[in-house]
Design an enzyme around this catalytic site. Sequence first.
Site, PDB file in Angstrom:
ATOM      1  N   HIS A 107     -73.433 -28.011 -63.546  1.00 41.06           N
ATOM      2  CA  HIS A 107     -74.593 -28.447 -64.341  1.00 41.06           C
ATOM      3  C   HIS A 107     -74.993 -27.418 -65.396  1.00 41.06           C
ATOM      4  O   HIS A 107     -75.556 -27.772 -66.429  1.00 41.06           O
ATOM      5  CB  HIS A 107     -75.789 -28.724 -63.420  1.00 41.06           C
ATOM      6  CG  HIS A 107     -75.527 -29.848 -62.457  1.00 41.06           C
ATOM      7  ND1 HIS A 107     -76.348 -30.147 -61.412  1.00 41.06           N
ATOM      8  CD2 HIS A 107     -74.507 -30.754 -62.384  1.00 41.06           C
ATOM      9  CE1 HIS A 107     -75.870 -31.175 -60.733  1.00 41.06           C
ATOM     10  NE2 HIS A 107     -74.746 -31.555 -61.294  1.00 41.06           N
ATOM     11  N   LEU A 119     -73.389 -30.865 -52.984  1.00 44.60           N
ATOM     12  CA  LEU A 119     -72.655 -31.335 -54.166  1.00 44.60           C
ATOM     13  C   LEU A 119     -72.467 -30.186 -55.162  1.00 44.60           C
ATOM     14  O   LEU A 119     -71.961 -30.377 -56.262  1.00 44.60           O
ATOM     15  CB  LEU A 119     -73.402 -32.493 -54.832  1.00 44.60           C
ATOM     16  CG  LEU A 119     -73.607 -33.741 -53.950  1.00 44.60           C
ATOM     17  CD1 LEU A 119     -74.502 -34.763 -54.646  1.00 44.60           C
ATOM     18  CD2 LEU A 119     -72.277 -34.388 -53.597  1.00 44.60           C
ATOM     19  N   PHE A 120     -72.886 -28.993 -54.804  1.00 48.40           N
ATOM     20  CA  PHE A 120     -72.560 -27.737 -55.497  1.00 48.40           C
ATOM     21  C   PHE A 120     -72.933 -27.726 -56.978  1.00 48.40           C
ATOM     22  O   PHE A 120     -72.197 -27.155 -57.810  1.00 48.40           O
ATOM     23  CB  PHE A 120     -71.064 -27.401 -55.317  1.00 48.40           C
ATOM     24  CG  PHE A 120     -70.553 -27.664 -53.925  1.00 48.40           C
ATOM     25  CD1 PHE A 120     -71.207 -27.134 -52.827  1.00 48.40           C
ATOM     26  CD2 PHE A 120     -69.450 -28.473 -53.707  1.00 48.40           C
ATOM     27  CE1 PHE A 120     -70.770 -27.386 -51.535  1.00 48.40           C
ATOM     28  CE2 PHE A 120     -68.999 -28.736 -52.425  1.00 48.40           C
ATOM     29  CZ  PHE A 120     -69.659 -28.200 -51.340  1.00 48.40           C
ATOM     30  N   CYS A 121     -74.046 -28.342 -57.345  1.00 46.81           N
ATOM     31  CA  CYS A 121     -74.493 -28.366 -58.753  1.00 46.81           C
ATOM     32  C   CYS A 121     -73.393 -28.884 -59.680  1.00 46.81           C
ATOM     33  O   CYS A 121     -73.289 -28.455 -60.841  1.00 46.81           O
ATOM     34  CB  CYS A 121     -74.975 -27.001 -59.222  1.00 46.81           C
ATOM     35  SG  CYS A 121     -76.468 -26.480 -58.397  1.00 46.81           S
ATOM     36  N   ALA A 122     -72.573 -29.768 -59.150  1.00 45.07           N
ATOM     37  CA  ALA A 122     -71.550 -30.437 -59.970  1.00 45.07           C
ATOM     38  C   ALA A 122     -71.482 -31.868 -59.453  1.00 45.07           C
ATOM     39  O   ALA A 122     -70.440 -32.344 -59.012  1.00 45.07           O
ATOM     40  CB  ALA A 122     -70.206 -29.723 -59.842  1.00 45.07           C
TER      41      ALA A 122
END
Length: 455
Positions: free
Chosen positions: A128, A373-376
């Site tokens: 992101h 979701l690991f900022c993706a």
Amino acid sequence: MSLSAALPSSVHAPLPVLGREVLVPLVTGGEVPYAALDYAASAPALQRVWDDVAAYAPYYGSVHRGAGHLSQLSTDLFEQSRATVAEFLGCRPGDQVVFTRSTTDSLNLLAAAVPAGTNVFVFETEHHASLLPWRNAEVTYLGAPRTPGEAVATLRRALAAGVADGPALVCVTGASNVTGEIWPVRELAAAAHAHGARIVLDAAQLAPHHPVDIADLDVDWVAFSGHKLYAPFGSGVLAGRADWLTEAEPYLAGGGASRRVARRTDGGVDVDWHTTVARHEAGSPNVIGAYAIASACRALTEAGFDRLVEREQALLARVRAGLAQVPEVKVLSLFGDDAPRVGVVSFVVEGWNSSNFAAALSAEYGIGVRDGLFCAHPLVRTLLGAGGGEPGECGAPEAAPGDPALNAIRVSFGVGTPDEHVERFVDAVRELVAEGAKWRYRTEGGRCVPERDRG
Ligand code: PLP
């Protein structure tokens, strides 16, 4: 054969990092040394960085305008740190190294500096921090490529169709924070430049694992974070071409960025902004943070980055081989098994809620990984084949059999990771899948936590 024994003799032991002797309690009783396997989020500090910062701390002083001896010493160290980072990144003459707070801050600074009317091209697979800052530009989001070659072809097509006469910028990651896969940066830079576009490399995940050379890759800017590069003191870097930065309004308005400020007779204020890096470093800079990054750059270079890479690749091979032996585990990948990658692996486990799995690794084995979701979000959802649903309550299976999982588990490591952490992780995954968790877990405050008793 142990992992160390399998490594060539040229390969070093892990570099000493802080926290290597910290014991954590297990829910099942007793304590174990904490296995920090969440380097992709924040890596432990190198002992060397900590020692350098401690040695400098008594001499710390205000930088730039202070007349005192320690101010001058701190100013010298701050500027030397900039030069060390420039050397570490292989900067070209005329490139600027701006100290920021993080990769996110660096990319937001660049986003604020792009000329009016810039077309930005970014893959939807980005973190992101790369995906979102371009609020003042025309953004073209490119679909998820399934091979490095497809990434280059997709970009070429989009640039051919989308770049009119105005400025254009491509933003791309060096290594994915989800799959660890290394992107074809040199080829993407060549494609960008062939169409008159510029390119910024998000090296948040690449720089801690791999040498990054701005001139050799021929990228216009590089952004990275200190806390992922073993220097957790709140600093980051944006390095690269000076022109857009010098022509842009200062990122923050204030002291340090301004050369001269005067009241006008009409009551307003005239400001003469610096045209050097100071333009985007308003306010008192994070001297310790910059010094810590420079110390990490020196430590990695002196240890021999190539040998560190070689060792990390051996750890990675062990993790991937261990996971491949558990049929219930599915490793997430865009580019396939043969793609070059860094020490970051995301996966799901059939029949398991990912948060529950991560909580069990922590509570029962003392292993710190990450779930989510690991900022993706777009990338992880694409890889999971999932829509936008919310993960289920911890303790219940995440998805009905055959349905996609809603979030994933990520293990990541680097120069400070001992073999034992990786071995413990692989054994724990195998045991959890074969035997199930030894404890019961519940959702509390959005996190999966162990119940008070075994149940
Ligand atoms: N880019 C990538 C690829 C990342 O993995 C991250 C953090 O995880 C970032 C950017 C943002 O880094 P920071 O949170 O240090 O700003």
